[in-house]
Design a protein around this motif. Structure first.
Motif, short mmCIF file in Angstrom:
data_model
loop_
_atom_site.label_atom_id
_atom_site.label_comp_id
_atom_site.label_asym_id
_atom_site.label_seq_id
_atom_site.Cartn_x
_atom_site.Cartn_y
_atom_site.Cartn_z
N ALA A 75 -10.26 2.44 -0.39
CA ALA A 75 -10.80 3.08 0.81
C ALA A 75 -9.88 2.81 2.00
CB ALA A 75 -12.21 2.59 1.10
N ALA A 76 -9.39 1.60 2.11
CA ALA A 76 -8.50 1.24 3.22
C ALA A 76 -7.17 2.00 3.14
CB ALA A 76 -8.25 -0.26 3.24
N ALA A 77 -6.72 2.29 1.93
CA ALA A 77 -5.45 3.01 1.76
C ALA A 77 -5.51 4.42 2.33
CB ALA A 77 -5.07 3.06 0.28
N GLY A 127 1.85 13.31 -6.46
CA GLY A 127 2.34 12.59 -5.29
C GLY A 127 1.31 11.66 -4.68
N PRO A 128 0.25 12.18 -4.06
CA PRO A 128 -0.75 11.30 -3.46
C PRO A 128 -1.47 10.44 -4.48
CG PRO A 128 -0.97 13.54 -2.62
CD PRO A 128 0.02 13.58 -3.73
N ALA A 129 -1.74 10.98 -5.64
CA ALA A 129 -2.45 10.20 -6.65
C ALA A 129 -1.60 9.03 -7.13
CB ALA A 129 -2.85 11.08 -7.83
N ALA A 130 -0.30 9.23 -7.17
CA ALA A 130 0.57 8.16 -7.65
C ALA A 130 0.47 6.93 -6.76
CB ALA A 130 2.01 8.65 -7.72
N SER A 131 0.48 7.13 -5.46
CA SER A 131 0.38 5.98 -4.58
C SER A 131 -1.05 5.44 -4.57
CB SER A 131 0.85 6.31 -3.17
OG SER A 131 0.19 7.44 -2.68
N ALA A 132 -2.04 6.28 -4.72
CA ALA A 132 -3.43 5.82 -4.75
C ALA A 132 -3.71 5.01 -6.01
CB ALA A 132 -4.38 7.00 -4.65
N GLU A 133 -3.06 5.37 -7.12
CA GLU A 133 -3.26 4.65 -8.37
C GLU A 133 -2.79 3.21 -8.27
OE1 GLU A 133 -1.39 6.78 -11.51
OE2 GLU A 133 -2.71 8.48 -11.32
N SER A 134 -1.80 2.94 -7.45
CA SER A 134 -1.27 1.59 -7.34
C SER A 134 -2.12 0.71 -6.43
CB SER A 134 0.18 1.63 -6.86
OG SER A 134 0.24 2.20 -5.57
N VAL A 135 -3.16 1.28 -5.84
CA VAL A 135 -4.06 0.53 -4.98
C VAL A 135 -5.39 0.37 -5.71
CG1 VAL A 135 -5.26 0.49 -2.77
CG2 VAL A 135 -2.96 1.46 -2.91
N PRO A 136 -5.79 -0.87 -5.95
CA PRO A 136 -7.03 -1.09 -6.71
C PRO A 136 -8.28 -0.75 -5.91
CG PRO A 136 -6.13 -3.17 -5.94
CD PRO A 136 -5.13 -2.11 -5.58
#
Length: 181
Positions: A75-77, A127-136
């Protein structure tokens, strides 16, 4: 809706001040802002809350590196203020390691306008999902950040919608915090 406040511990108890995060771009900027709130290098807490989504605590003790706790990293990401707190170190990534995000983009050379008509761009969200996936999803950081101040790890992890107020109450600073809310 965001709320951010600084709580500085002094000899006389806690002093609160609201803070604008508009000029804060990095964790270092935030730590400097916190240090300015306590000329005696006492403990300063930066409390940030996005209504019903997440909260974060940054603790600065003098010149020591800031300690961070974020209740929900995913959520913070999605928040400009949350991104300040979600450092590579906090997320367990190597600093500047953008290769994982680039690899997830699956660049095949057809980006120059020579798109291969046989292939569909079915995975446009890489693109966006890739960075979101690295955030738990869920909490990250130092859950013992307030332990010596009377807020245990368990209590911190159970906090949700009005965490800033709950933290202030636990510290005996709720009236002080209310003056800036």
């Amino acid at each position: 809706m965001y709320f951010a406040a600084l709580l500085a511990r002094t000899e006389d108890g806690w002093e609160a001040s609201d803070t604008e995060l508009d000029d804060v771009e990095t964790l270092s900027d935030l730590a400097d802002l916190a240090r300015e709130a306590s000329p005696d290098e006492d403990t300063v807490l930066v409390l940030i809350e996005q209504e019903d989504a997440w909260f974060g605590v940054v603790r600065v003790d003098g010149e020591e590196d800031p300690r961070i706790y974020v209740s929900d990293a995913a959520a913070a990401a999605r928040s400009s203020y949350g991104e300040i707190l979600l450092t590579d170190e906090l997320l367990g990534r190597d600093p500047g390691d953008d290769d994982a995000v680039l690899d997830a983009l699956d660049l095949d050379g057809s980006e120059d306008g020579d798109a291969d008509d046989e292939e569909d761009d079915a995975d446009d969200t890489a693109g966006p999902a890739a960075s979101a996936e690295s955030v738990p999803h869920g909490p990250v950081g130092d859950a013992l950040i307030l332990d010596d101040l009377g807020v245990s790890e368990k209590e911190l992890r159970l906090m949700s919608t009005d965490a800033v107020t709950e933290i202030a109450e636990s510290l005996g600073a709720s009236e002080t915090l209310e003056t800036v809310r």
